[in-house]
Design a protein around this motif. Structure first.
Motif, PDB file in Angstrom:
ATOM      1  N   GLU A 245       0.827  -1.218   0.000  1.00  0.00           N
ATOM      2  CA  GLU A 245       0.000   0.000   0.000  1.00  0.00           C
ATOM      3  C   GLU A 245       0.856   1.261   0.000  1.00  0.00           C
ATOM      4  OE1 GLU A 245      -4.061  -0.344   2.248  1.00  0.00           O
ATOM      5  OE2 GLU A 245      -2.523  -1.257   3.526  1.00  0.00           O
ATOM      6  N   GLY A 246       2.145   1.116   0.216  1.00  0.00           N
ATOM      7  CA  GLY A 246       3.012   2.286   0.269  1.00  0.00           C
ATOM      8  C   GLY A 246       2.961   2.999   1.599  1.00  0.00           C
ATOM      9  N   LYS A 247       2.520   2.314   2.660  1.00  0.00           N
ATOM     10  CA  LYS A 247       2.436   2.920   3.984  1.00  0.00           C
ATOM     11  C   LYS A 247       3.759   2.822   4.743  1.00  0.00           C
ATOM     12  CE  LYS A 247      -2.531   2.214   4.623  1.00  0.00           C
ATOM     13  NZ  LYS A 247      -3.576   1.575   5.462  1.00  0.00           N
ATOM     14  N   THR A 248       4.712   2.158   4.159  1.00  0.00           N
ATOM     15  CA  THR A 248       6.036   2.052   4.760  1.00  0.00           C
ATOM     16  C   THR A 248       7.077   2.086   3.645  1.00  0.00           C
ATOM     17  OG1 THR A 248       7.448   0.723   6.245  1.00  0.00           O
ATOM     18  CG2 THR A 248       6.067  -0.461   4.679  1.00  0.00           C
ATOM     19  N   ALA A 249       8.319   2.265   4.034  1.00  0.00           N
ATOM     20  CA  ALA A 249       9.371   2.383   3.022  1.00  0.00           C
ATOM     21  C   ALA A 249       9.484   1.100   2.210  1.00  0.00           C
ATOM     22  CB  ALA A 249      10.695   2.680   3.714  1.00  0.00           C
ATOM     23  N   PRO A 250       9.754   1.215   0.892  1.00  0.00           N
ATOM     24  CA  PRO A 250       9.896   0.025   0.045  1.00  0.00           C
ATOM     25  C   PRO A 250      11.068  -0.846   0.522  1.00  0.00           C
ATOM     26  CG  PRO A 250       9.666   1.997  -1.282  1.00  0.00           C
ATOM     27  CD  PRO A 250       9.884   2.462   0.117  1.00  0.00           C
TER      28      PRO A 250
END
Length: 264
Positions: A245-250
């Motif tokens: 979801e992009g809620k944390t760093a890749p």
């Protein structure tokens, strides 16, 4: 016998009148002769001219008859040639019609065979990775049905079927996250889905209590496996969802993937 002067004079006058009348008659005859000769010459000239015109008319008529005979002969030859050509065309058309009928029958058989092959793909797509399967199966059935009814050509049916395959292949190169509902233990649970190509999928409920991942049975059927009681797996899968979801760093994450027993 002696004549008096008066008598001599009268006699002389009478003789002069006779001579004059005779001379006038000869000149008249001569004039008539000349007139007749002139008329005769004129009539002869007219006759010769008419004879010449008649000869010319006969010659022109003869040439016209010859020309018509030549034209008639040429026309007859052309007619015979056209008849022969028409006969050849009729034979060629009959042969072509037979060839067309042969290929139409072959095409119909090929369409039917292709439709049966496409029909056989329905169970394959039904058992494929459970994502938009119903849409895919409907498309395949429709293609086969149109081929059965000869509503589309074989080339079109084949191309459309290949496009369905390409869509499923392209599915393996994409990742997607979406909101939805999942049936969990007779409960319709709201949450988020994450799909990784056509090999893995996870589900995390909105309240975080239900965490599942898509696996397969030994018979190849797909099913959702609940890992809510496995704390380590719950943590891993929730972390995967946050990254997706992009809620944390890749970063690299672990995704559970089913491996058939024969491949182990």
């Amino acid at each position: 016998m002696k004549f008096s002067l008066l008598t001599k004079l009268c006699l002389c006058l009478c003789l002069t009148g006779v001579f004059a009348g005779a001379q006038e008659t000869v000149e008249s005859v001569r004039r008539q002769i000349k007139a007749v000769e002139a008329e005769t010459a004129r009539e002869k000239s007219m006759h010769d001219a008419e004879k010449k015109r008649h000869a010319e008319f006969v010659e022109v008529g003869r040439k016209k008859v010859q020309a018509l005979a030549t034209q008639n002969k040429t026309l007859k030859a052309e007619i015979d040639s056209l008849k022969a050509e028409i006969k050849n065309l009729a034979e060629a058309r009959q042969k072509t019609a037979g060839t067309i009928k042969y290929f139409e029958n072959r095409k119909a058989k090929y369409n039917e065979s292709l439709a049966k092959v496409i029909d056989s793909l329905v169970p394959v797509f039904e058992s494929d990775f459970p994502y938009r399967n119903e849409e895919t199966v409907t498309s395949v059935k429709e293609i086969a049905n149109q081929l059965h009814k000869s509503l589309i050509e074989a080339d079109d049916g084949l191309n459309r079927t290949l496009e369905v395959f390409y869509d499923r292949i392209r599915l393996g190169y994409t990742t997607e996250v979406w909101n939805g509902f999942l049936q969990v233990d007779a409960r319709n649970v709201a949450g988020k889905f994450m799909r990784y190509g056509a090999v893995a999928a996870i589900f995390v409920s909105n309240d975080g209590n239900d965490v599942l991942w898509l696996t397969r049975t030994d018979k190849g059927a797909y099913k959702w496996k609940n890992v809510s009681d496995d704390l380590a797996m719950r943590t891993v899968l929730k972390d995967v969802m946050k990254v997706a979801e992009g809620k944390t760093a890749p970063r690299l994450v672990t995704i559970p993937v089913f491996i058939p027993a024969e491949a182990k």
